[in-house]
Write an enzyme that holds these catalytic residues in place. Structure first.
Site, PDB file in Angstrom:
ATOM      1  N   HIS A  99       0.829  -1.207   0.000  1.00 27.00           N
ATOM      2  CA  HIS A  99       0.000   0.000   0.000  1.00 27.00           C
ATOM      3  C   HIS A  99       0.864   1.259   0.000  1.00 27.00           C
ATOM      4  CE1 HIS A  99      -3.425   2.629   1.035  1.00 27.00           C
ATOM      5  NE2 HIS A  99      -2.553   3.241   1.820  1.00 27.00           N
ATOM      6  N   GLU A 100       1.888   1.281   0.849  1.00 25.93           N
ATOM      7  CA  GLU A 100       2.758   2.459   0.913  1.00 25.93           C
ATOM      8  C   GLU A 100       3.547   2.628  -0.385  1.00 25.93           C
ATOM      9  OE1 GLU A 100       2.138   4.514   3.087  1.00 25.93           O
ATOM     10  OE2 GLU A 100       0.974   3.196   4.373  1.00 25.93           O
ATOM     11  N   HIS A 103       1.604   4.457  -2.938  1.00 29.41           N
ATOM     12  CA  HIS A 103       1.734   5.921  -2.890  1.00 29.41           C
ATOM     13  C   HIS A 103       2.980   6.386  -3.643  1.00 29.41           C
ATOM     14  CE1 HIS A 103      -1.661   6.626  -0.362  1.00 29.41           C
ATOM     15  NE2 HIS A 103      -1.179   5.956   0.678  1.00 29.41           N
TER      16      HIS A 103
END
Length: 228
Positions: A99-100, A103
């Site tokens: 998920h990170e 980004h």
């Protein structure tokens, strides 16, 4: 009595909704942090693999203290993972790491909502710090102008919360695609891994709803003040 009932419902939503979302993500994280991912890769290894697969060799990965303190820093191009997720080989660790990295991919591709969120950070921070001061002052002094100014500042903070929703959901979508395409998880792990990201997303939804309700309350106060 009807007015009191409405206030209690409003207060309950503001209090219970964020707590419910937080408890849900904690339960999901606790459960899936005990289940090992099939690739037996740590969160740091997952992050590095996905970054490299997308040509983001310049993005660093660092361990950071705290529980679920994971984040991506666009200024230093760094994915920071909490200790458990940095070293962990669990479904939760791989999901959050991916998920990170999602980004970081958004940043590299100049994803519109991410760019817009970065652009309004100074205004949103100012709004968060000043809005309640102005609103309280307006209510005490019975000044519609002060109250309206506070509402405008609060609107900037609420806008930030709303823009955060597509940013986070898009990062989660990218994460799941990357976890599958890079072979970090198998198809039978997809559903369980996604539960971690869905639970985390609820915290952003709860924050946005809470912020909107707060803004609506003060807008109604302003309308009522002008009608008297």
């Amino acid at each position: 009595m009807a007015g009191m009932g409405g206030f209690l419902i409003y207060f309950a939503i503001l209090l219970i909704l964020p707590l419910w979302a937080q408890s849900k993500v904690k339960r999901a994280y606790k459960k899936h942090s005990k289940i090992q991912n099939s690739s037996m890769m740590t969160g740091a290894q997952v992050a590095r693999k996905i970054l490299d697969e997308n040509g983001l060799f310049d993005v660093k990965i660092e361990e950071v203290r705290g529980v679920m303190s994971d984040h991506y820093d666009p200024r230093s191009k760094t994915v920071r993972l909490s200790t458990d997720n940095y070293h962990g080989q669990s479904q939760a660790a791989s999901a959050i790491a991916a998920h990170e990295v999602g980004h970081a991919i958004q940043d590299a591709e100049e994803y519109a909502f991410l760019r817009f969120r970065h652009a309004i950070v100074p205004v949103a921070n100012l709004g968060s710090n000043l809005s309640y001061i102005l609103i309280i002052a307006g209510a005490i002094m019975y000044s519609a102008n002060l109250l309206l100014t506070g509402i405008v500042f609060m609107s900037a903070a609420v806008l930030f919360q709303l823009v955060t929703l597509p940013v986070e959901y898009n990062a989660s979508s990218r994460a799941m695609d990357q976890l599958v395409s890079t072979g970090v998880i198998r198809n039978n792990e997809y559903r369980e891994t996604k539960k971690v990201l869905n639970a985390a997303a609820l915290t952003y939804v709860a924050a946005a709803i809470t912020a909107l309700l707060e803004l609506l309350r003060f807008v109604l106060l302003f309308v009522g003040m002008n009608e008297e």
